[in-house]
Design a protein around this motif. Structure first.
Motif, PDB file in Angstrom:
ATOM      1  N   VAL A  61     -56.738 -44.442  -0.923  1.00 46.63           N
ATOM      2  CA  VAL A  61     -57.871 -44.212  -0.399  1.00 46.63           C
ATOM      3  C   VAL A  61     -58.807 -45.275   0.595  1.00 46.63           C
ATOM      4  CG1 VAL A  61     -60.720 -42.981  -1.477  1.00 46.63           C
ATOM      5  CG2 VAL A  61     -57.879 -42.535  -1.931  1.00 46.63           C
ATOM      6  N   ASP A  80     -64.062 -43.712   2.770  1.00 43.78           N
ATOM      7  CA  ASP A  80     -63.751 -42.020   3.310  1.00 43.78           C
ATOM      8  C   ASP A  80     -64.318 -41.629   2.399  1.00 43.78           C
ATOM      9  OD1 ASP A  80     -62.689 -39.534   3.509  1.00 43.78           O
ATOM     10  OD2 ASP A  80     -60.607 -40.067   3.824  1.00 43.78           O
ATOM     11  N   SER A 127     -62.424 -37.887   0.247  1.00 46.94           N
ATOM     12  CA  SER A 127     -61.819 -38.094   0.046  1.00 46.94           C
ATOM     13  C   SER A 127     -61.790 -39.378  -1.181  1.00 46.94           C
ATOM     14  CB  SER A 127     -60.094 -39.323   1.105  1.00 46.94           C
ATOM     15  OG  SER A 127     -60.093 -38.308   1.773  1.00 46.94           O
ATOM     16  N   THR A 132     -62.950 -36.851  -3.573  1.00 43.63           N
ATOM     17  CA  THR A 132     -62.302 -35.683  -4.933  1.00 43.63           C
ATOM     18  C   THR A 132     -60.973 -36.562  -5.227  1.00 43.63           C
ATOM     19  OG1 THR A 132     -62.352 -34.807  -2.856  1.00 43.63           O
ATOM     20  CG2 THR A 132     -60.106 -34.306  -3.479  1.00 43.63           C
TER      21      THR A 132
END
Length: 296
Positions: free
Chosen positions: A133, A137, A140, A143
């Motif tokens: 990851v 970001d 992302s 999550t």
């Protein structure tokens, strides 16, 4: 949220990145350096982050021993960067540090090449799933941090676009996220060596390394979050802290350190409670994944 879990860390553990207060008077020395020196210092930071990213990739492919060595070199390079930034080292000295870091990069690329050639060994060792990851970001990161699916699915963090601190900034605070990520990845790779080796002494040694590095990662991210009056202004550090606390809980429970694992889980709950006090809407956005993270 930062006090309860800090009791886990032994007082003998000292943060490897934060210089003593005597270094504060040197922060402005950096303003007097040349453009070439400035560029060399930035290159040192970029090389540290590149080593982190290579280590994360090696971990994703099951090469934990190569990953832990590469990530250790990333930490050493980052520590050198902080010292250079704080002390205002001369151009020649900085260039020597950059050359050393570039040699470490060259060796890390050789490890990647070796890992790619040794396919049979790689397949044998790839017993755990890792996802990469990117640190910038946001979606992302959010999550992944709130949806740890199982103990066999972990996340390694890749650093993108590190921000070189401003002249009047404290580099250790400005780059606390990057430092925390490197420590987290280093801890994760050491932990998986401890899980895959059959040698008891080696297993215990790497578990101890993983445990302390994870604690330092949490402390580092905490120093970053404490710079903001509104805790939700630094949501990336919150998500990263959820990674750290979740992994620490799993790590401690794997070695039957249940009372300390509960402290990590309590710290996670306190962190989310602190967020709730500051911004109820933010908590609503993450509440569904918080229980999963605490139980992971």
């Amino acid at each position: 949220a930062l006090k309860t879990f800090s009791t886990i860390a032994a007082t003998r553990v000292k943060h490897p990145f934060f210089p003593t207060s005597t270094h504060k008077k040197h922060h402005c020395t950096f303003t007097q350096t040349s453009t070439m020196t400035n560029a060399a210092t930035r290159q040192l930071l970029c090389n540290a982050c590149a080593l982190n990213n290579i280590g994360a990739s090696l971990m994703q492919h099951g090469e934990y021993d190569k990953a832990v060595l590469t990530l250790k070199e990333a930490l050493h390079t980052m520590k050198t960067y902080f010292r250079v930034f704080a002390d205002g080292s001369a151009g020649k000295e900085i260039e020597d540090h950059v050359k050393t870091s570039q040699e470490k990069l060259r060796m890390s690329y050789a490890r990647v090449a070796q890992a790619s050639q040794d396919k049979a060994n790689k397949n044998r060792r790839l017993t755990h799933e890792f996802r990469l990851v990117e640190s910038n970001d946001f979606e992302s990161l959010r999550t992944a941090s709130l949806a740890q699916e199982s103990n066999d699915s972990q996340v390694a963090i890749v650093i993108r676009e590190p921000r070189h601190p401003e002249i009047d900034e404290c580099a250790e605070i400005a780059l606390a996220q990057e430092s925390g990520i490197m420590l987290y990845n280093y801890a994760l790779s050491a932990y998986y060596i401890s899980r895959t080796t059959r040698r008891r002494k080696l297993r215990d040694s790497f578990y101890s390394i993983a445990r302390e590095a994870m604690l330092l990662s949490y402390k580092t991210l905490g120093k970053r979050m404490m710079q903001y009056e509104d805790i939700v202004e630094d949501v990336e550090s919150i998500f990263l802290s959820i990674f750290v606390l979740s992994c620490t809980s799993s790590m401690l429970r794997s070695r039957k350190e249940h009372s300390r694992a509960r402290e990590a889980e309590d710290a996670l709950c306190e962190l989310l409670e602190a967020v709730e006090e500051e911004n109820a809407e933010f908590l609503d956005a993450v509440s569904d994944g918080a229980t999963t993270a605490a139980a992971a």
